[in-house]
Write an enzyme that holds these catalytic residues in place. Structure first.
Site, PDB file in Angstrom:
ATOM      1  N   ASN A 218       0.854  -1.196   0.000  1.00  0.00           N
ATOM      2  CA  ASN A 218       0.000   0.000   0.000  1.00  0.00           C
ATOM      3  C   ASN A 218       0.888   1.243   0.000  1.00  0.00           C
ATOM      4  O   ASN A 218       2.107   1.138   0.018  1.00  0.00           O
ATOM      5  CB  ASN A 218      -0.963  -0.013   1.195  1.00  0.00           C
ATOM      6  CG  ASN A 218      -0.227   0.053   2.514  1.00  0.00           C
ATOM      7  OD1 ASN A 218       0.371   1.067   2.859  1.00  0.00           O
ATOM      8  ND2 ASN A 218      -0.237  -1.060   3.253  1.00  0.00           N
ATOM      9  N   ASP A 287      -4.586  -6.435   5.075  1.00  0.00           N
ATOM     10  CA  ASP A 287      -5.656  -7.221   5.702  1.00  0.00           C
ATOM     11  C   ASP A 287      -5.702  -8.627   5.127  1.00  0.00           C
ATOM     12  O   ASP A 287      -6.253  -9.534   5.736  1.00  0.00           O
ATOM     13  CB  ASP A 287      -7.003  -6.536   5.470  1.00  0.00           C
ATOM     14  CG  ASP A 287      -7.170  -5.347   6.408  1.00  0.00           C
ATOM     15  OD1 ASP A 287      -6.863  -5.507   7.611  1.00  0.00           O
ATOM     16  OD2 ASP A 287      -7.577  -4.266   5.939  1.00  0.00           O
ATOM     17  N   LYS A 350     -12.428  -3.176  18.467  1.00  0.00           N
ATOM     18  CA  LYS A 350     -11.044  -3.538  18.804  1.00  0.00           C
ATOM     19  C   LYS A 350     -10.680  -3.127  20.227  1.00  0.00           C
ATOM     20  O   LYS A 350      -9.507  -3.207  20.615  1.00  0.00           O
ATOM     21  CB  LYS A 350     -10.067  -2.918  17.796  1.00  0.00           C
ATOM     22  CG  LYS A 350     -10.341  -3.399  16.357  1.00  0.00           C
ATOM     23  CD  LYS A 350      -9.151  -3.245  15.448  1.00  0.00           C
ATOM     24  CE  LYS A 350      -9.486  -3.690  14.029  1.00  0.00           C
ATOM     25  NZ  LYS A 350      -8.331  -3.942  13.196  1.00  0.00           N
TER      26      LYS A 350
HETATM   27  O1  PMT Z   1       2.531   6.519   6.311  1.00  0.00           O
HETATM   28  P1  PMT Z   1       1.919   7.782   5.736  1.00  0.00           P
HETATM   29  O2  PMT Z   1       2.182   7.929   4.251  1.00  0.00           O
HETATM   30  O3  PMT Z   1       2.302   8.990   6.534  1.00  0.00           O
HETATM   31  O4  PMT Z   1       0.317   7.655   5.848  1.00  0.00           O
HETATM   32  C1  PMT Z   1      -0.287   7.645   7.106  1.00  0.00           C
HETATM   33  C2  PMT Z   1      -1.463   6.644   7.143  1.00  0.00           C
HETATM   34  C3  PMT Z   1      -2.563   7.097   6.206  1.00  0.00           C
HETATM   35  C4  PMT Z   1      -0.985   5.237   6.752  1.00  0.00           C
HETATM   36  C5  PMT Z   1      -1.947   6.630   8.648  1.00  0.00           C
HETATM   37  O5  PMT Z   1      -2.376   7.902   8.976  1.00  0.00           O
HETATM   38  C6  PMT Z   1      -3.083   5.630   8.835  1.00  0.00           C
HETATM   39  O6  PMT Z   1      -4.247   5.916   8.651  1.00  0.00           O
HETATM   40  N1  PMT Z   1      -2.730   4.368   9.265  1.00  0.00           N
HETATM   41  C7  PMT Z   1      -3.671   3.238   9.401  1.00  0.00           C
HETATM   42  C8  PMT Z   1      -3.980   2.688   8.052  1.00  0.00           C
HETATM   43  C9  PMT Z   1      -4.813   1.426   8.122  1.00  0.00           C
HETATM   44  O7  PMT Z   1      -4.305   0.379   7.860  1.00  0.00           O
HETATM   45  O8  PMT Z   1      -6.031   1.564   8.562  1.00  0.00           O
HETATM   46  P2  PMT Z   1      -7.066   0.340   8.776  1.00  0.00           P
HETATM   47  O9  PMT Z   1      -8.357   1.027   8.977  1.00  0.00           O
HETATM   48  O10 PMT Z   1      -6.939  -0.612   7.641  1.00  0.00           O
HETATM   49  O11 PMT Z   1      -6.570  -0.364  10.096  1.00  0.00           O
HETATM   50  C10 PMT Z   1      -7.052   0.022  11.377  1.00  0.00           C
HETATM   51  C11 PMT Z   1      -5.979  -0.220  12.424  1.00  0.00           C
HETATM   52  O12 PMT Z   1      -5.740  -1.620  12.547  1.00  0.00           O
HETATM   53  C12 PMT Z   1      -4.638   0.424  12.146  1.00  0.00           C
HETATM   54  O13 PMT Z   1      -4.130   0.940  13.353  1.00  0.00           O
HETATM   55  C13 PMT Z   1      -3.769  -0.733  11.646  1.00  0.00           C
HETATM   56  O14 PMT Z   1      -2.399  -0.528  11.994  1.00  0.00           O
HETATM   57  C14 PMT Z   1      -4.373  -1.914  12.405  1.00  0.00           C
HETATM   58  N2  PMT Z   1      -4.293  -3.207  11.700  1.00  0.00           N
HETATM   59  C15 PMT Z   1      -4.854  -3.368  10.477  1.00  0.00           C
HETATM   60  C16 PMT Z   1      -4.794  -4.605   9.851  1.00  0.00           C
HETATM   61  C17 PMT Z   1      -4.163  -5.673  10.519  1.00  0.00           C
HETATM   62  N3  PMT Z   1      -4.068  -6.875   9.944  1.00  0.00           N
HETATM   63  N4  PMT Z   1      -3.618  -5.491  11.734  1.00  0.00           N
HETATM   64  C18 PMT Z   1      -3.678  -4.276  12.341  1.00  0.00           C
HETATM   65  O15 PMT Z   1      -3.187  -4.129  13.452  1.00  0.00           O
END
Ligand code: PMT
Length: 412
Positions: A218, A287, A350
């Site tokens: 990503n 994911d 979560k």
């Molecule tokens: O790195 P940059 O270019 O500065 O960009 C910043 C960002 C946009 C990446 C950052 O601000 C951000 O939003 N990070 C989270 C991105 C994300 O994966 O969001 P999500 O909604 O898919 O996941 C939710 C949370 O679960 C996140 O804290 C993620 O780290 C966590 N997660 C997700 C999937 C997984 N398998 N395990 C996790 O722990």
């Protein structure tokens, strides 16, 4: 932190490209502003490629191609920078600054910014020693600007003497010293409210291999997570930074653990989790991953389509929430629709203390950019943080964490 690098027209303009690279290497975001004369020596494209940002080439845009987002972009740039460096600074530009002339972007930016100014002059020895230049320098020094004096030696004009642009490293050091002084004197960054805490931060992107050369990834650059790590360190915390694939260098003074796949990030997080009192998960984690990784590079199958079977990766955030003993746990959420509803739902599902949500469908924020705009969602309420540098967003996230720690401890 963000620097505006003003490049004036002189033979030393080419050295500014290396200065730009060195500033980037130190983790600074660089907005290059070139005068018209500078563009005769170096092409703006060089700086655009090095800085990763659009180069500002004039008050009203470049030749036939407007390069400004708005008619008052100099004000936007002026407010968004932490320092203005001009290298090389010509005798002409020093005179403009000294006398308050504002007839191009750089001189206008100079008047419009309240950020500290660092000037690295370069010119012919006679111009450097001319009473007019000396008087202008005296005036600029009197305003508190740092002057990185030129060195002596053979000059491009064939003369020998003072006027050669100072060494690049000296100029970069002057910028860093100025920024350090600014950090020390600015009220929000002088906080030491994370002393005694161990903060575990994840940043960047995970990659899931498909075959030896391809992967699912990503656009995360690591900038957001790195900004939080730098701020937490500044506020006195021990920082464990678990970084996936990133495009910018990590901050110094932290315990850095590099990972690539989600499973590696999971192992690293679990290994360091128990010693942490605060966990902030800014990484963009895959994911799904391919159910099977091809041992050899997958060959094209004519014009037929190929199906990739995916399986879910471990939900690291969900897992550590279940293992938590005393930790404050903060997740990030990258959303493109139903932003707040999805964030609130993730906060509950979560079992998080807070979730920081960014609407990544908005241009100029979220993935890769230097700025972000977020909403910090806790059980107590929601705080909107408007668009600002990721470093400032990081400070607001840490303010919210400190607030959570205080309310947990019953301190108002
Ligand atoms: O790195 P940059 O270019 O500065 O960009 C910043 C960002 C946009 C990446 C950052 O601000 C951000 O939003 N990070 C989270 C991105 C994300 O994966 O969001 P999500 O909604 O898919 O996941 C939710 C949370 O679960 C996140 O804290 C993620 O780290 C966590 N997660 C997700 C999937 C997984 N398998 N395990 C996790 O722990």
């Amino acid at each position: 932190m963000k620097i505006a690098l003003g490049v004036c027209g002189g033979i030393a303009a080419y050295k500014a490209a290396e200065i730009c690279r060195l500033l980037q290497e130190r983790g600074l975001s660089v907005q290059v502003v070139m005068t018209q004369a500078a563009q005769e020596f170096v092409r703006p494209l060089t700086f655009a490629a090095l800085s990763g940002n659009k180069v500002i080439t004039g008050l009203f845009g470049g030749e036939g191609e407007p390069n400004l987002d708005s008619a008052v972009e100099h004000i936007g740039v002026a407010q968004g920078i932490d320092a203005l460096l001009v290298a090389p600074a010509t005798a002409d530009m020093l005179a403009k600054f000294a006398h308050g002339l504002a007839n191009d972007f750089l001189s206008t930016l100079y008047l419009a910014t309240t950020a500290p100014v660092i000037l690295a002059p370069a010119m012919n020895v006679n111009m450097w020693q001319h009473p007019a230049t000396l008087a202008n320098l005296e005036e600029l020094r009197g305003r508190g600007h740092s002057i990185v004096a030129p060195g002596a030696g053979y000059l491009a004009c064939g003369m020998v003497g003072a006027g050669r642009l100072a060494e690049n490293e000296l100029i970069v050091e002057a910028v860093l010293a100025t920024l350090d002084a600014r950090i020390q004197s600015s009220s929000f960054e002088r906080k030491h409210d994370l002393e005694g805490e161990t903060v575990l931060i994840t940043a960047g992107a995970t990659r899931e291999p498909i075959d030896p050369v391809r992967f699912i990834g990503n656009r995360s650059s690591g900038k957001m997570g790195f900004a939080i790590a730098a701020s937490a360190k500044q506020r006195g915390a021990q920082v464990v930074l678990i970084a996936g694939v990133t495009t910018v260098p990590p901050p110094s003074g932290v315990e850095l653990v590099r990972v690539e796949r989600t499973e590696e990030m999971r192992s690293a997080v679990l290994k360091h989790f128990q010693k942490a009192s605060i966990v902030i998960k800014a990484a963009a984690v895959a994911d799904y991953r391919p159910k099977a990784i091809a041992e050899q590079k997958m060959k094209r199958q004519g014009t037929g389509s190929v199906t990739l079977e995916l399986e879910p990766t471990a939900d690291i955030l969900g897992e550590i929430s279940r293992l938590r003993t005393r930790q404050i746990i903060v997740g990030f959420a990258a959303e493109t629709e139903h932003v707040l509803e999805n964030a609130r739902q993730k906060l509950t599902a979560k079992m998080l203390d807070a979730i920081v949500v960014n609407d990544v469908s908005q241009p100029g924020i979220g993935f890769e950019s230097d700025e972000n705009a977020v909403t910090i969602v806790t059980r107590a309420g929601e705080e909107q943080v408007p668009r600002m540098s990721k470093r400032k967003v990081a400070e607001r996230v840490l303010d919210a964490v400190v607030e959570l720690m205080r309310s947990r401890a019953g301190v108002s």
